[in-house]
Design an enzyme around this catalytic site. Structure first.
Site: not given
Length: 276
Positions: A44-46
């Site tokens: 979902s996020e990096t």
């Protein structure tokens, strides 16, 4: 080669929170390289840790989903602060970490568990009738089952709907096509005396996420809304992720008017990455 950590956020139990990929020493990486790695991780996020440009900050953070960059997100904020501290980062002020990101400076406390101060809401107020009807179609429910709907946008664009109870939240079978470009959070209360005060789910189909396991930014906005409305106490625990087989626990507390959002963090993977 750059150092890399993958951190599980919002669970004290292994592999039951929400993972974030964190790249250390990311100065010099192009926007294209960051976006490409975020697509590749497919989380979902990096995030990417960089040298701050604001002298008041301890580090600068850029946050990417597989579909693009965000000005702020909650679980990446906690996971990235955890990674920065674990790698030897020393805050300018003991017990406080200051993160520079798209929405400005975000303060974190590092007590028993990391917690961030909820940033100001960029959009507030009740959702209009057209939006409420779109929410109802997206959740495959009647609009009469929505007790309230409120804009709680602190960067990602959240609008939230309160359903009749926690079980109603868990029962939702979302229609992402109807959801369109809405970043939609839903919440329902548990009975008094339960382990958690509320059940939360967060949907962000246009960010290539679908349903997010545990969402810090959404819980920050919900805390600001629901505490002010008297729906939840000044300090409570939210459950999120049960519908996806996770066991997220988000600790929310309002102190002197500021809502703090915290959770357990645990490094799952360490290593190095080659991105350029």
């Amino acid at each position: 080669m750059r150092s890399f950590r993958q951190v599980d956020v919002f669970s004290s139990e292994p592999l039951l929170g929400n993972p974030v990929a964190v790249v250390h020493d990311a100065d010099g990486l192009s926007d294209e390289a960051m976006a490409g790695f975020a697509r590749w991780t497919n989380l979902s996020e990096t995030t990417f840790l960089l040298t701050p440009t604001d002298p008041a900050a301890d580090y600068r953070l850029r946050i990417f989903t597989p579909a693009g960059e965000l000005p702020f997100a909650g679980h990446p904020t906690l996971g990235s602060a955890h990674a920065w501290l674990e790698a030897g980062g020393v805050p300018r002020t003991a017990g406080t970490v200051v993160q520079e990101c798209g929405v400005g400076l975000v303060e974190l406390r590092s007590d028993d568990r990391l917690a961030f101060a909820a940033p100001p809401l960029m959009r507030t107020g009740p959702a209009d009738l057209e939006t409420v009807e779109q929410i109802a179609r997206s959740l495959r429910i009647d609009s009469s089952e929505i007790l309230a709907a409120e804009w709680i946008d602190n960067g990602p664009g959240w609008v939230a709907a309160q359903l009749v109870d926690a079980q109603a939240v868990l029962d939702v079978d979302p229609d992402f096509a109807e959801m369109g470009d809405l970043d939609l959070g839903i919440v329902g209360l548990y009975p008094s005396g339960s382990e958690c005060a509320i059940e939360v789910r967060g949907f962000a189909p246009e960010l290539a996420v679908g349903e997010d396991p545990v969402t810090g930014s959404l819980n920050a906005g919900l805390g600001q809304w629901l505490i002010a409305a008297g729906e939840v106490p000044e300090s409570y625990v939210a459950s999120q992720g049960a519908a996806l087989g996770r066991r997220g626990r988000v600790h929310v507390q309002r102190i002197d008017g500021t809502v703090w959002v915290g959770g357990d963090t645990r490094t799952t993977i360490t290593g190095s990455v080659t991105l350029d």
